[in-house]
Write an enzyme that holds these catalytic residues in place. Structure first.
Site, mmCIF file in Angstrom:
data_model
loop_
_atom_site.group_PDB
_atom_site.id
_atom_site.type_symbol
_atom_site.label_atom_id
_atom_site.label_comp_id
_atom_site.label_asym_id
_atom_site.label_seq_id
_atom_site.Cartn_x
_atom_site.Cartn_y
_atom_site.Cartn_z
ATOM 1 N N HIS A 1 -23.572 33.305 27.051
ATOM 2 C CA HIS A 1 -22.831 32.059 26.880
ATOM 3 C C HIS A 1 -21.354 32.213 26.462
ATOM 4 O O HIS A 1 -20.446 31.732 27.129
ATOM 5 C CB HIS A 1 -23.518 31.184 25.817
ATOM 6 C CG HIS A 1 -24.981 31.029 26.025
ATOM 7 N ND1 HIS A 1 -25.513 30.229 27.005
ATOM 8 C CD2 HIS A 1 -26.047 31.581 25.376
ATOM 9 C CE1 HIS A 1 -26.838 30.275 26.949
ATOM 10 N NE2 HIS A 1 -27.185 31.089 25.964
HETATM 11 C C1 BDR Z 1 -25.107 29.457 21.691
HETATM 12 O O1 BDR Z 1 -25.950 29.600 20.532
HETATM 13 C C2 BDR Z 1 -25.894 30.919 20.059
HETATM 14 O O2 BDR Z 1 -27.174 31.425 20.004
HETATM 15 C C3 BDR Z 1 -25.107 31.721 21.044
HETATM 16 O O3 BDR Z 1 -24.327 32.717 20.389
HETATM 17 C C4 BDR Z 1 -24.262 30.706 21.747
HETATM 18 O O4 BDR Z 1 -23.066 30.485 21.051
HETATM 19 C C5 BDR Z 1 -25.985 29.234 22.903
HETATM 20 O O5 BDR Z 1 -26.770 28.097 22.740
#
Ligand code: BDR
Ligand code: CA
Length: 329
Positions: free
Chosen positions: A257
């Site tokens: 992400h």
């Molecule tokens: C987001 O939540 C965290 O687990 C990850 O680092 C990312 O920023 C994804 O939903």
């Protein structure tokens, strides 16, 4: 020479945060003023240590790290708010071994550098009040620190060039059946950030899942053989394997992400579908708590500069990551 964009990154490092940090630092396109750390993937004690470890890997101990809030602004004060039968755990003990998307500590040497003693919120407030040039914020976790600073002084928004935030999902969710993890963990802060008046680009799960990476992609990323490239590829492989063991694998691919925010700043064409629309956050405390709401009805005119990325160019994303991570040694 063109002036570098001035950034403050706010993160919960975190496997994908680590890759985002390496991409931002190694690109050499930004003047990174500081990194502030937040809760989310892990408590701040770990997200701070992990951030320092990444900076030491890159030899960039000169970038100051300010530890921030360890929980959301008010969410945990509301009885029942976290009791949602559909909340997904991102770690589990399987056969006596803890399997986690984000291990407590990144597999890097313990940091020697110390974090700053000033709190992230006070650093953000002070810096955004005093700055003569606008600053871009890149939040990669729950936006508590930025939300708090904006709550203390909403006028700091005029010194924010823009905010590119990873959070939310329009047709996607991961933490509950309705909400994405970063916005779920501090919905009030997310609403404050979306409504602050500065330009906000939301990079939600819809965009990050459209550029999911496979094991072959990880091998491509590692091919340059630099420390950063190999470490990033190992993190992708770890995330794929952990999702398989935890039972929510997406056909063996992983949505990395957070780096998509940094890649968007480096080259906005990595996002192929960007909507200007009104955004809101569900604060109802029920099953939809923390859900990102985007008004995409035809004819609805947004009054704020809020943008939502719906898709990315996966090949461009992978090439960008591989190219930037090939820098360094
Ligand atoms: C987001 O939540 C965290 O687990 C990850 O680092 C990312 O920023 C994804 O939903
Ligand atoms: Ca994150």
């Amino acid at each position: 020479m063109e002036k570098k964009r001035r950034l403050i990154i706010d993160c919960d490092t975190g496997s994908d945060d680590a890759v985002a940090l390496m991409t931002a630092v190694l690109s050499d396109q930004f003047d990174i003023l500081a990194i502030t750390t937040t809760h989310g993937n892990l408590p701040v004690k770990y997200t701070t240590e992990n951030t320092l470890r990444v900076l030491e890997l890159l030899g960039r101990q000169d970038i100051p790290v300010y530890p921030g809030c360890n929980e959301g602004m008010v969410k945990l004060l509301t009885p029942g708010r976290m009791i949602n039968p559909k909340i997904k755990a991102i770690s589990k003990v399987i056969d006596g071994k803890e399997v986690a998307i984000h291990d407590r500590y990144l597999d890097l040497p313990e940091a020697v550098t110390k974090p700053q003693t000033e709190h992230a919120c006070s650093f953000l407030l002070r810096t955004l009040r005093e700055t003569k040039e606008k600053i871009t914020l890149v939040p990669l976790g729950p936006v508590t620190n930025i939300g708090m600073a904006l709550r203390m002084d909403p006028s700091i928004a005029q010194n924010i060039e823009g905010i590119v935030v990873m959070g939310g999902g329009v047709h996607e969710a991961n933490k509950s059946m309705a909400a994405e993890s970063n916005f779920f963990n501090d919905p009030e802060a997310a609403k404050i950030v979306l409504e602050c008046g500065a330009p906000v680009v939301v990079i939600p799960l819809d965009a990050t899942k459209s550029v999911s990476l496979s094991r072959e992609d990880a091998a491509f990323m590692a091919a340059s053989g630099t420390k950063a490239a190999k470490f990033a590829a190992d993190l992708v492989l770890h995330r794929i394997e952990a999702e398989e063991l935890l039972g929510f694998s997406d056909n063996g691919k992983n949505a990395l992400h957070d780096p998509l925010t940094v890649c968007f700043l480096l080259d906005p064409t990595v996002i192929t579908d960007l909507w200007h629309c009104a955004c809101d956050i569900d604060l109802g405390g029920g099953r939809a708590d923390g859900q990102l709401l985007c008004d995409m009805r035809p004819g609805e005119k947004p009054t704020l500069p809020t943008y939502v990325a719906m898709r990315g160019d996966k090949d461009k994303y992978l090439k960008m990551l591989a190219e930037v991570l090939a820098r360094g040694n």
